[in-house]
Scaffold this motif. Structure first.
Motif, PDB file in Angstrom:
ATOM      1  N   UNK A   1       0.818  -1.198  -0.001  1.00  0.00           N
ATOM      2  CA  UNK A   1      -0.079   0.059  -0.088  1.00  0.00           C
ATOM      3  C   UNK A   1       0.636   1.270  -0.060  1.00  0.00           C
ATOM      4  N   UNK A   2       1.944   1.346   0.389  1.00  0.00           N
ATOM      5  CA  UNK A   2       3.013   2.422   0.594  1.00  0.00           C
ATOM      6  C   UNK A   2       4.330   2.034   0.611  1.00  0.00           C
ATOM      7  N   UNK A   3       5.256   2.781   0.279  1.00  0.00           N
ATOM      8  CA  UNK A   3       6.729   2.570   0.417  1.00  0.00           C
ATOM      9  C   UNK A   3       7.080   2.448  -0.954  1.00  0.00           C
ATOM     10  N   UNK A   4       8.668   1.907  -0.942  1.00  0.00           N
ATOM     11  CA  UNK A   4       9.023   1.790  -2.485  1.00  0.00           C
ATOM     12  C   UNK A   4       8.566   0.614  -3.303  1.00  0.00           C
ATOM     13  N   UNK A   5       7.782  -0.176  -2.678  1.00  0.00           N
ATOM     14  CA  UNK A   5       6.979  -1.165  -3.763  1.00  0.00           C
ATOM     15  C   UNK A   5       5.489  -0.760  -3.596  1.00  0.00           C
ATOM     16  N   UNK A   6       5.121   0.424  -3.599  1.00  0.00           N
ATOM     17  CA  UNK A   6       3.402   0.701  -3.598  1.00  0.00           C
ATOM     18  C   UNK A   6       3.067   0.140  -4.933  1.00  0.00           C
ATOM     19  N   UNK A   7       1.794  -0.632  -5.049  1.00  0.00           N
ATOM     20  CA  UNK A   7       1.575  -1.278  -6.419  1.00  0.00           C
ATOM     21  C   UNK A   7      -0.020  -1.293  -6.286  1.00  0.00           C
ATOM     22  N   UNK A   8      -0.619  -1.105  -5.090  1.00  0.00           N
ATOM     23  CA  UNK A   8      -2.033  -0.936  -4.828  1.00  0.00           C
ATOM     24  C   UNK A   8      -2.471  -0.012  -5.809  1.00  0.00           C
ATOM     25  N   UNK A   9      -3.700  -0.395  -6.294  1.00  0.00           N
ATOM     26  CA  UNK A   9      -4.440   0.447  -7.395  1.00  0.00           C
ATOM     27  C   UNK A   9      -3.610   0.157  -8.821  1.00  0.00           C
ATOM     28  N   UNK A  10      -2.961  -0.300  -8.896  1.00  0.00           N
ATOM     29  CA  UNK A  10      -2.032  -0.717 -10.244  1.00  0.00           C
ATOM     30  C   UNK A  10      -2.333  -2.014 -10.798  1.00  0.00           C
ATOM     31  N   UNK A  11      -2.109  -2.178 -12.359  1.00  0.00           N
ATOM     32  CA  UNK A  11      -2.327  -3.633 -12.619  1.00  0.00           C
ATOM     33  C   UNK A  11      -1.218  -4.578 -12.260  1.00  0.00           C
ATOM     34  N   UNK A  12      -0.033  -4.029 -11.833  1.00  0.00           N
ATOM     35  CA  UNK A  12       1.096  -4.979 -11.183  1.00  0.00           C
ATOM     36  C   UNK A  12       0.653  -5.889 -10.121  1.00  0.00           C
ATOM     37  N   UNK A  13      -0.056  -5.290  -9.367  1.00  0.00           N
ATOM     38  CA  UNK A  13      -0.124  -6.081  -8.224  1.00  0.00           C
ATOM     39  C   UNK A  13      -1.258  -7.257  -8.540  1.00  0.00           C
ATOM     40  N   UNK A  14      -2.171  -6.814  -9.537  1.00  0.00           N
ATOM     41  CA  UNK A  14      -3.247  -7.789  -9.886  1.00  0.00           C
ATOM     42  C   UNK A  14      -2.774  -8.966 -10.686  1.00  0.00           C
ATOM     43  N   UNK A  15      -1.611  -8.563 -11.482  1.00  0.00           N
ATOM     44  CA  UNK A  15      -0.888  -9.549 -12.410  1.00  0.00           C
ATOM     45  C   UNK A  15      -0.168 -10.650 -11.423  1.00  0.00           C
ATOM     46  N   UNK A  16       0.378  -9.931 -10.337  1.00  0.00           N
ATOM     47  CA  UNK A  16       1.179 -10.874  -9.473  1.00  0.00           C
ATOM     48  C   UNK A  16       0.304 -11.905  -8.680  1.00  0.00           C
ATOM     49  N   UNK A  17      -1.023 -11.342  -8.371  1.00  0.00           N
ATOM     50  CA  UNK A  17      -1.963 -12.085  -7.630  1.00  0.00           C
ATOM     51  C   UNK A  17      -2.573 -13.158  -8.745  1.00  0.00           C
ATOM     52  N   UNK A  18      -2.801 -12.684  -9.709  1.00  0.00           N
ATOM     53  CA  UNK A  18      -3.257 -13.764 -10.625  1.00  0.00           C
ATOM     54  C   UNK A  18      -2.422 -14.702 -11.171  1.00  0.00           C
ATOM     55  N   UNK A  19      -1.193 -14.546 -11.163  1.00  0.00           N
ATOM     56  CA  UNK A  19       0.115 -15.293 -11.285  1.00  0.00           C
ATOM     57  C   UNK A  19       0.122 -16.561 -10.375  1.00  0.00           C
ATOM     58  N   UNK A  20      -0.235 -16.138  -8.847  1.00  0.00           N
ATOM     59  CA  UNK A  20      -0.383 -17.216  -7.818  1.00  0.00           C
ATOM     60  C   UNK A  20      -1.429 -18.123  -8.034  1.00  0.00           C
ATOM     61  N   UNK A  21      -2.543 -17.427  -8.586  1.00  0.00           N
ATOM     62  CA  UNK A  21      -3.792 -18.061  -8.438  1.00  0.00           C
ATOM     63  C   UNK A  21      -3.784 -19.340  -9.819  1.00  0.00           C
ATOM     64  N   UNK A  22      -3.057 -18.859 -10.835  1.00  0.00           N
ATOM     65  CA  UNK A  22      -3.126 -19.874 -11.941  1.00  0.00           C
ATOM     66  C   UNK A  22      -1.904 -20.765 -12.003  1.00  0.00           C
ATOM     67  N   UNK A  23      -1.113 -20.715 -10.785  1.00  0.00           N
ATOM     68  CA  UNK A  23       0.050 -21.755 -10.734  1.00  0.00           C
ATOM     69  C   UNK A  23      -0.318 -23.092 -10.290  1.00  0.00           C
ATOM     70  N   UNK A  24      -1.372 -23.101  -9.538  1.00  0.00           N
ATOM     71  CA  UNK A  24      -1.830 -24.666  -9.276  1.00  0.00           C
ATOM     72  C   UNK A  24      -2.459 -25.241 -10.660  1.00  0.00           C
ATOM     73  N   UNK A  25      -3.370 -24.447 -11.240  1.00  0.00           N
ATOM     74  CA  UNK A  25      -3.815 -25.148 -12.363  1.00  0.00           C
ATOM     75  C   UNK A  25      -3.034 -25.545 -13.432  1.00  0.00           C
TER      76      UNK A  25
END
Length: 265
Positions: free
Chosen positions: A127-151
Motif C-alpha cells: 500500500x505504501x513504500x518503495x513497492x507501492x503497487x495497490x491500485x495498479x495492474x502490477x499487483x493484480x498480475x502478481x495475484x493472478x499469477x499465484x492463482x494460475x500456478x496450481x492449475x
C-alpha cells in the motif's frame, strides 16, 4: 442384460441427462431473454424484443476499457506463469523427481488462504513504500499469477507423467542435442496439450475473478467484474446484456481453444 431390458434403462438415462441439461440452461435462457426484452414486469413473456441494450453496452467506452484491462492482466499473469512454470517443471521432473511431492503441496498454498485475507495482507505490504503497487495492474498480475500456478502445474505435470521424460532426453542426447536444446525442441512440443488446457482453464477462472480485483485495485483499474459490480444499480436489462456478452465471449474462446488444440490429421 437383454436388449429389451437395456432399452428402458437407456431411455431413463437420456431423460435424466437432458432434464439436467435443461435445468442448467434455464437461468441462462432467462437472462438472455431479459437482455433482449424492451420491458418485462407483469407478464409471463416480455412485451417486445430489442437489441438496444447490447448496442448501449458495446458502445460504452467504459465497458470496452474494462474489458481490455481484464484481458491485459489475465494475459500478463498467464505469460509470467508460463515463463516460470515450464523451466521449473522440467528441472523438478528431470533432475529432482523426488521433489514432486513437496511441490504438489507448495503449489496449493495460494488456495489455503482465502482471497479476502490475502488481499488484506497485500494491502499492508504494497500500500505504501518503495513497492507501492495497490491500485495498479502490477499487483493484480502478481495475484493472478499465484492463482494460475496450481492449475498450470497440475495440468502440465499430468502431461509430463504421460511421457517417458528420461528416455526421451537420453535419446536426444545420443543424437547430439544439449539438455536445454532437447527440452525446447523435443519435450516442449509434447507438452502442447497440457499447456493449452492449463492456459484456457486458468484464463476462464481469472477472467471472472472479482475479490482481488475489487479490493486491490477497485475503480482505479476497473476490470470487467469490477465494472459489473459498479453497474449493479443500473438497468437490469443492461446488466443482463453484460452477463450474456461475458458468457458468450468465454464460450467462443473455449470453443476456439478446443479447435486449436485438436491434433492435426
Amino acid at each position: 442384460m437383454s436388449r429389451a431390458d437395456s432399452a428402458p434403462a437407456s431411455l431413463y438415462h437420456r431423460v435424466v441427462v437432458y432434464g439436467l441439461f435443461v435445468v442448467l440452461l434455464l437461468p441462462l435462457a432467462g437472462t438472455l431473454l431479459y437482455s433482449l426484452a424492451t420491458s418485462w414486469s407483469a407478464t409471463i413473456l416480455p412485451d417486445g424484443l430489442t437489441i438496444k441494450w447490447y448496442l448501449a453496452l458495446w458502445s460504452d467506452s467504459r465497458f470496452l476499457y474494462a474489458f481490455g484491462q481484464s484481458l491485459l492482466v489475465c494475459f500478463g499473469a498467464l505469460a509470467l506463469a508460463t515463463l516460470l512454470i515450464l523451466p521449473l517443471l522440467f528441472v523438478v521432473h528431470y533432475h529432482f523427481p523426488k521433489l514432486d511431492g513437496l511441490m504438489n503441496v507448495l503449489i496449493l498454498l495460494p488456495f489455503a488462504v482465502p482471497p479476502v485475507v490475502s488481499s488484506v495482507g497485500l494491502l499492508q505490504l504494497y500500500g505504501s513504500g518503495p513497492l507501492a503497487m495497490v491500485g495498479t495492474p502490477w499487483i493484480l498480475i502478481g495475484c493472478y499469477f499465484t492463482v494460475a500456478l496450481p492449475f498450470m502445474y497440475r495440468a502440465i505435470t499430468n502431461n509430463l507423467q504421460a511421457l517417458n521424460l528420461r528416455d526421451l532426453m537420453d535419446a536426444a542426447h545420443l543424437l547430439g542435442a544439449s539438455t536445454w536444446k532437447a527440452a525446447l525442441l523435443v519435450v516442449l512440443p509434447n507438452l502442447r496439450k497440457g499447456l493449452m488446457v492449463s492456459l484456457f482453464l486458468s484464463f476462464s477462472f481469472l477472467f471472472g475473478e472479482f475479490v482481488f480485483a475489487n479490493l486491490l485495485v477497485g475503480s482505479r483499474y476497473e476490470t470487467l467484474q469490477v465494472y459489473l459490480n459498479n453497474m449493479r444499480n443500473s438497468s437490469g436489462h443492461f446488466n443482463s446484456a453484460l452477463v450474456i456478452s461475458y458468457f458468450f465471449f468465454v464460450l467462443v474462446f473455449t470453443w476456439a481453444a478446443n479447435r486449436l488444440n485438436k491434433d492435426k490429421t
